[in-house]
Design a protein around this motif. Sequence first.
Motif, PDB file in Angstrom:
ATOM      1  N   TYR A 142      -8.049   6.384  17.126  1.00 31.95           N
ATOM      2  CA  TYR A 142      -7.456   7.246  18.143  1.00 31.95           C
ATOM      3  C   TYR A 142      -6.108   7.790  17.676  1.00 31.95           C
ATOM      4  O   TYR A 142      -5.763   8.933  17.958  1.00 31.95           O
ATOM      5  CB  TYR A 142      -7.303   6.468  19.451  1.00 31.95           C
ATOM      6  CG  TYR A 142      -6.882   7.314  20.621  1.00 31.95           C
ATOM      7  CD1 TYR A 142      -7.762   8.242  21.176  1.00 31.95           C
ATOM      8  CD2 TYR A 142      -5.616   7.188  21.174  1.00 31.95           C
ATOM      9  CE1 TYR A 142      -7.384   9.023  22.241  1.00 31.95           C
ATOM     10  CE2 TYR A 142      -5.234   7.963  22.242  1.00 31.95           C
ATOM     11  CZ  TYR A 142      -6.117   8.886  22.785  1.00 31.95           C
ATOM     12  OH  TYR A 142      -5.729   9.659  23.836  1.00 31.95           O
ATOM     13  N   ALA A 143      -5.353   6.964  16.941  1.00 35.63           N
ATOM     14  CA  ALA A 143      -4.046   7.383  16.441  1.00 35.63           C
ATOM     15  C   ALA A 143      -4.174   8.236  15.180  1.00 35.63           C
ATOM     16  O   ALA A 143      -3.189   8.740  14.671  1.00 35.63           O
ATOM     17  CB  ALA A 143      -3.176   6.173  16.144  1.00 35.63           C
ATOM     18  N   GLY A 144      -5.395   8.398  14.681  1.00 34.91           N
ATOM     19  CA  GLY A 144      -5.589   9.203  13.482  1.00 34.91           C
ATOM     20  C   GLY A 144      -5.196   8.471  12.213  1.00 34.91           C
ATOM     21  O   GLY A 144      -4.953   9.093  11.187  1.00 34.91           O
ATOM     22  N   GLY A 145      -5.120   7.163  12.266  1.00 42.21           N
ATOM     23  CA  GLY A 145      -4.787   6.382  11.084  1.00 42.21           C
ATOM     24  C   GLY A 145      -4.249   5.025  11.470  1.00 42.21           C
ATOM     25  O   GLY A 145      -3.948   4.754  12.628  1.00 42.21           O
ATOM     26  N   CYS A 146      -4.118   4.177  10.476  1.00 33.98           N
ATOM     27  CA  CYS A 146      -3.655   2.807  10.707  1.00 33.98           C
ATOM     28  C   CYS A 146      -2.163   2.711  10.432  1.00 33.98           C
ATOM     29  O   CYS A 146      -1.511   3.693  10.083  1.00 33.98           O
ATOM     30  CB  CYS A 146      -4.439   1.852   9.821  1.00 33.98           C
ATOM     31  SG  CYS A 146      -4.257   2.198   8.059  1.00 33.98           S
ATOM     32  N   THR A 147      -1.638   1.518  10.552  1.00 36.00           N
ATOM     33  CA  THR A 147      -0.203   1.325  10.337  1.00 36.00           C
ATOM     34  C   THR A 147       0.216   1.706   8.919  1.00 36.00           C
ATOM     35  O   THR A 147       1.261   2.316   8.725  1.00 36.00           O
ATOM     36  CB  THR A 147       0.198  -0.136  10.611  1.00 36.00           C
ATOM     37  OG1 THR A 147      -0.644  -0.990   9.844  1.00 36.00           O
ATOM     38  CG2 THR A 147       0.068  -0.473  12.068  1.00 36.00           C
ATOM     39  N   SER A 148      -0.592   1.361   7.938  1.00 35.84           N
ATOM     40  CA  SER A 148      -0.211   1.695   6.560  1.00 35.84           C
ATOM     41  C   SER A 148      -0.230   3.199   6.333  1.00 35.84           C
ATOM     42  O   SER A 148       0.653   3.742   5.670  1.00 35.84           O
ATOM     43  CB  SER A 148      -1.122   0.985   5.558  1.00 35.84           C
ATOM     44  OG  SER A 148      -2.463   1.356   5.758  1.00 35.84           O
ATOM     45  N   GLY A 149      -1.215   3.873   6.889  1.00 39.74           N
ATOM     46  CA  GLY A 149      -1.288   5.322   6.714  1.00 39.74           C
ATOM     47  C   GLY A 149      -0.136   6.050   7.379  1.00 39.74           C
ATOM     48  O   GLY A 149       0.502   6.928   6.784  1.00 39.74           O
ATOM     49  N   HIS A 150       0.141   5.706   8.626  1.00 40.38           N
ATOM     50  CA  HIS A 150       1.222   6.378   9.348  1.00 40.38           C
ATOM     51  C   HIS A 150       2.601   5.950   8.860  1.00 40.38           C
ATOM     52  O   HIS A 150       3.465   6.783   8.612  1.00 40.38           O
ATOM     53  CB  HIS A 150       1.111   6.110  10.850  1.00 40.38           C
ATOM     54  CG  HIS A 150       0.082   6.956  11.529  1.00 40.38           C
ATOM     55  ND1 HIS A 150       0.156   8.328  11.578  1.00 40.38           N
ATOM     56  CD2 HIS A 150      -1.041   6.619  12.192  1.00 40.38           C
ATOM     57  CE1 HIS A 150      -0.878   8.808  12.243  1.00 40.38           C
ATOM     58  NE2 HIS A 150      -1.630   7.782  12.623  1.00 40.38           N
ATOM     59  N   ALA A 151       2.817   4.633   8.745  1.00 36.37           N
ATOM     60  CA  ALA A 151       4.157   4.136   8.433  1.00 36.37           C
ATOM     61  C   ALA A 151       4.562   4.413   6.989  1.00 36.37           C
ATOM     62  O   ALA A 151       5.734   4.644   6.715  1.00 36.37           O
ATOM     63  CB  ALA A 151       4.249   2.640   8.710  1.00 36.37           C
ATOM     64  N   ILE A 152       3.609   4.404   6.084  1.00 37.42           N
ATOM     65  CA  ILE A 152       3.968   4.621   4.684  1.00 37.42           C
ATOM     66  C   ILE A 152       3.748   6.083   4.302  1.00 37.42           C
ATOM     67  O   ILE A 152       4.668   6.778   3.891  1.00 37.42           O
ATOM     68  CB  ILE A 152       3.163   3.689   3.755  1.00 37.42           C
ATOM     69  CG1 ILE A 152       3.501   2.230   4.062  1.00 37.42           C
ATOM     70  CG2 ILE A 152       3.479   3.994   2.298  1.00 37.42           C
ATOM     71  CD1 ILE A 152       2.633   1.228   3.348  1.00 37.42           C
TER      72      ILE A 152
END
Length: 186
Positions: A142-152
């Motif tokens: 739903y967010a279009g990606g996971c924590t690693s994808g968005h945060a990094i």
Amino acid sequence: MNLLYDPWPWYVAGPLIALTMFILLYVGKQFGMSSNLRTMCSIGGAGKYSDFFKFDWRAQRWNLVVVVGAVIGGFIASQFMSDNTVKINPEVAQQLSTDYGIESAGEAYLPTELFASEHLTDPFVLAILIIGGFMVGFGARYAGGCTSGHAISGLSNLQLPSLIAVIGFFIGGLVMIHLLFPLIFS
């Protein structure tokens, strides 16, 4: 310091992550783990049933190699280069033990009270793991990606949606640990 067996300090690991991101940006790639789920579904033929999975998955082979490398690297590190313990604040370990009955805090990466094979027959533990896994998977998609994808990757690309997603991840984590965790495990 033993380079292979001790954790690397932030001033070594951080610049290595930044270097990796510069290389990915230079070659026009974006890093993320959850996007591989879409790629694997496409490889498995899900494109026959949903247009979301109709794309050229071969262009994402490099990211699948990253996942395979993470799995193999994690296995090697946990089996041969680590005593499989995580160092957490002793006060936190004490609180987890006394308040929630998690005696393995600070002794294992995954609490054996939840992840040991004998506990997987407990319907309560199984329900927590299934519902939690569904929520993490749904949230990442739903967010279009996971924590690693968005945060990094997303933040290094200066993407506003990634900043909003990362703020949401932190708020969700705080809500979980301060509100929901005590309700579930008390």
